[in-house]
Design a protein around this motif. Structure first.
Motif, PDB file in Angstrom:
ATOM      1  N   ASP A  35     -66.644  75.217   3.615  1.00 56.74           N
ATOM      2  CA  ASP A  35     -65.632  75.410   2.527  1.00 56.74           C
ATOM      3  C   ASP A  35     -66.200  76.650   1.623  1.00 56.74           C
ATOM      4  N   MET A  36     -67.410  76.462   1.268  1.00 59.41           N
ATOM      5  CA  MET A  36     -68.172  77.596   0.406  1.00 59.41           C
ATOM      6  C   MET A  36     -68.021  78.980   1.317  1.00 59.41           C
ATOM      7  N   ALA A  37     -68.459  78.599   2.592  1.00 62.61           N
ATOM      8  CA  ALA A  37     -68.608  79.917   3.337  1.00 62.61           C
ATOM      9  C   ALA A  37     -67.042  80.565   3.500  1.00 62.61           C
ATOM     10  N   PHE A  38     -66.116  79.936   3.639  1.00 65.47           N
ATOM     11  CA  PHE A  38     -64.877  80.436   3.897  1.00 65.47           C
ATOM     12  C   PHE A  38     -64.520  81.133   2.503  1.00 65.47           C
ATOM     13  N   TRP A  39     -64.768  80.363   1.181  1.00 66.51           N
ATOM     14  CA  TRP A  39     -64.490  80.903   0.139  1.00 66.51           C
ATOM     15  C   TRP A  39     -65.136  82.423  -0.128  1.00 66.51           C
ATOM     16  N   GLN A  40     -66.369  82.641   0.194  1.00 63.17           N
ATOM     17  CA  GLN A  40     -67.117  83.744   0.296  1.00 63.17           C
ATOM     18  C   GLN A  40     -66.682  84.800   1.135  1.00 63.17           C
ATOM     19  N   GLY A  95     -61.399  57.756   1.197  1.00 65.57           N
ATOM     20  CA  GLY A  95     -59.999  58.390   0.553  1.00 65.57           C
ATOM     21  C   GLY A  95     -60.248  59.631   0.057  1.00 65.57           C
ATOM     22  N   LEU A  96     -61.173  60.111  -0.334  1.00 68.27           N
ATOM     23  CA  LEU A  96     -61.307  61.355  -1.043  1.00 68.27           C
ATOM     24  C   LEU A  96     -61.322  62.594   0.196  1.00 68.27           C
ATOM     25  N   ALA A  97     -62.064  62.142   1.261  1.00 69.27           N
ATOM     26  CA  ALA A  97     -62.175  62.973   2.448  1.00 69.27           C
ATOM     27  C   ALA A  97     -60.998  63.032   3.164  1.00 69.27           C
ATOM     28  N   HIS A 104     -56.714  70.614   3.870  1.00 71.55           N
ATOM     29  CA  HIS A 104     -57.335  71.344   5.144  1.00 71.55           C
ATOM     30  C   HIS A 104     -56.197  71.555   6.111  1.00 71.55           C
ATOM     31  N   ALA A 105     -55.239  70.638   6.243  1.00 69.39           N
ATOM     32  CA  ALA A 105     -54.378  70.761   7.327  1.00 69.39           C
ATOM     33  C   ALA A 105     -53.505  72.136   7.108  1.00 69.39           C
ATOM     34  N   GLY A 106     -53.514  72.682   5.833  1.00 67.72           N
ATOM     35  CA  GLY A 106     -52.505  73.751   5.594  1.00 67.72           C
ATOM     36  C   GLY A 106     -53.066  74.970   6.570  1.00 67.72           C
ATOM     37  N   ASP A 107     -52.306  76.085   6.053  1.00 63.98           N
ATOM     38  CA  ASP A 107     -52.879  77.434   6.605  1.00 63.98           C
ATOM     39  C   ASP A 107     -53.375  78.315   5.510  1.00 63.98           C
ATOM     40  N   GLY A 108     -54.540  79.208   5.816  1.00 69.44           N
ATOM     41  CA  GLY A 108     -54.803  80.143   5.079  1.00 69.44           C
ATOM     42  C   GLY A 108     -55.697  79.779   3.934  1.00 69.44           C
ATOM     43  N   THR A 110     -55.001  78.957   0.758  1.00 74.01           N
ATOM     44  CA  THR A 110     -54.721  78.056  -0.137  1.00 74.01           C
ATOM     45  C   THR A 110     -54.955  76.716   0.456  1.00 74.01           C
ATOM     46  N   ALA A 111     -55.330  76.454   1.908  1.00 78.44           N
ATOM     47  CA  ALA A 111     -55.881  75.381   2.412  1.00 78.44           C
ATOM     48  C   ALA A 111     -57.123  74.733   2.030  1.00 78.44           C
ATOM     49  N   VAL A 112     -57.862  75.764   1.633  1.00 77.62           N
ATOM     50  CA  VAL A 112     -59.322  75.620   1.054  1.00 77.62           C
ATOM     51  C   VAL A 112     -59.463  75.837  -0.426  1.00 77.62           C
ATOM     52  N   VAL A 113     -58.947  76.880  -0.924  1.00 79.52           N
ATOM     53  CA  VAL A 113     -59.236  77.297  -2.294  1.00 79.52           C
ATOM     54  C   VAL A 113     -58.131  77.131  -3.015  1.00 79.52           C
ATOM     55  N   PRO A 114     -58.401  76.312  -4.132  1.00 83.48           N
ATOM     56  CA  PRO A 114     -59.245  75.855  -4.995  1.00 83.48           C
ATOM     57  C   PRO A 114     -59.649  74.405  -4.648  1.00 83.48           C
ATOM     58  N   TYR A 115     -58.257  73.677  -4.279  1.00 81.57           N
ATOM     59  CA  TYR A 115     -58.367  72.196  -4.326  1.00 81.57           C
ATOM     60  C   TYR A 115     -59.210  71.414  -3.140  1.00 81.57           C
ATOM     61  N   GLY A 116     -59.154  72.280  -1.925  1.00 82.94           N
ATOM     62  CA  GLY A 116     -60.073  71.620  -0.844  1.00 82.94           C
ATOM     63  C   GLY A 116     -61.405  72.007  -1.150  1.00 82.94           C
ATOM     64  N   LEU A 117     -62.079  73.101  -1.790  1.00 83.86           N
ATOM     65  CA  LEU A 117     -63.291  73.115  -2.165  1.00 83.86           C
ATOM     66  C   LEU A 117     -63.751  72.126  -3.181  1.00 83.86           C
ATOM     67  N   MET A 118     -62.622  71.902  -4.070  1.00 83.18           N
ATOM     68  CA  MET A 118     -62.998  70.985  -5.399  1.00 83.18           C
ATOM     69  C   MET A 118     -63.180  69.475  -4.779  1.00 83.18           C
ATOM     70  N   LEU A 119     -62.318  69.100  -4.065  1.00 79.01           N
ATOM     71  CA  LEU A 119     -62.436  67.831  -3.159  1.00 79.01           C
ATOM     72  C   LEU A 119     -63.827  67.623  -2.502  1.00 79.01           C
ATOM     73  N   SER A 120     -64.029  68.802  -1.798  1.00 78.32           N
ATOM     74  CA  SER A 120     -65.369  68.775  -0.910  1.00 78.32           C
ATOM     75  C   SER A 120     -66.516  68.453  -1.929  1.00 78.32           C
ATOM     76  N   ALA A 121     -66.309  69.293  -2.908  1.00 76.97           N
ATOM     77  CA  ALA A 121     -67.601  69.115  -3.915  1.00 76.97           C
ATOM     78  C   ALA A 121     -67.600  67.849  -4.679  1.00 76.97           C
ATOM     79  N   VAL A 122     -66.393  67.079  -5.010  1.00 78.48           N
ATOM     80  CA  VAL A 122     -66.582  65.733  -5.422  1.00 78.48           C
ATOM     81  C   VAL A 122     -67.087  64.935  -4.525  1.00 78.48           C
ATOM     82  N   THR A 123     -66.503  65.026  -3.334  1.00 73.25           N
ATOM     83  CA  THR A 123     -66.856  64.047  -2.098  1.00 73.25           C
ATOM     84  C   THR A 123     -68.482  64.121  -1.954  1.00 73.25           C
ATOM     85  N   PHE A 124     -68.867  65.259  -2.005  1.00 76.89           N
ATOM     86  CA  PHE A 124     -70.510  65.549  -1.866  1.00 76.89           C
ATOM     87  C   PHE A 124     -71.200  64.826  -3.120  1.00 76.89           C
TER      88      PHE A 124
END
Length: 145
Positions: A35-40, A95-97, A104-108, A110-124
């Motif tokens: 997710d961070m690689a996609f964000w960058q 549940g968070l995953a 992450h099932a969305g396109d482009g 907005t499927a990752v940034v910002p909510y997917g990235l935040m959920l991945s960080a909280v899950t980690f």
């Protein structure tokens, strides 16, 4: 006549869930990295990697649940069972995953940034907390504290 040695009895007490629990932790950690690689970079390949890693972690996590229930029924695994707090954290992590996988099932972008990235960080972070809680119990068990 077959005689069992003490090492055979110890091997029989190994919790089955311990075979499945590490896989979601690794998959969810790598999902945060992708997710961070996609964000960058904005490269859609990283979004696909994240979605597949989340799916793989959820599948292995869903196998860990019945294995954990089987371990609850085995009296020999009683000292090796994770504490209740870490078991609850495992369920919250799954549940968070699952929610993250739906995002992450969305396109482009907005499927990752910002909510997917935040959920991945909280899950980690919750994965690290659950590992710490479990490790404390196993350390006390090893030192008989």
């Amino acid at each position: 006549m077959v005689m069992s040695s003490p090492s055979d009895r110890d091997a029989a007490a190994y919790p089955i869930q311990s075979l499945f629990v590490p896989f979601p932790f690794v998959c969810f950690t790598l999902a945060l990295a992708t997710d961070m690689a996609f964000w960058q970079t904005g490269n859609l390949m990283w979004q696909n990697f994240s979605a597949w890693l989340l799916f793989a972690g959820l599948m292995m996590g869903s196998l860990a649940i019945p294995a954990g229930l089987m371990d609850l029924m085995r009296p020999r695994t009683r000292p090796l069972r994770p504490p209740l707090l870490s078991a609850l954290l495992y369920l919250v992590i799954l549940g968070l995953a699952f929610a993250n996988n739906l995002i992450h099932a969305g396109d482009g972008w907005t499927a990752v940034v910002p909510y997917g990235l935040m959920l991945s960080a909280v899950t980690f972070v919750l994965c690290m907390v659950a590992a710490t809680v479990s490790a404390r119990k196993y350390a006390r068990l090893a030192w008989r504290i």
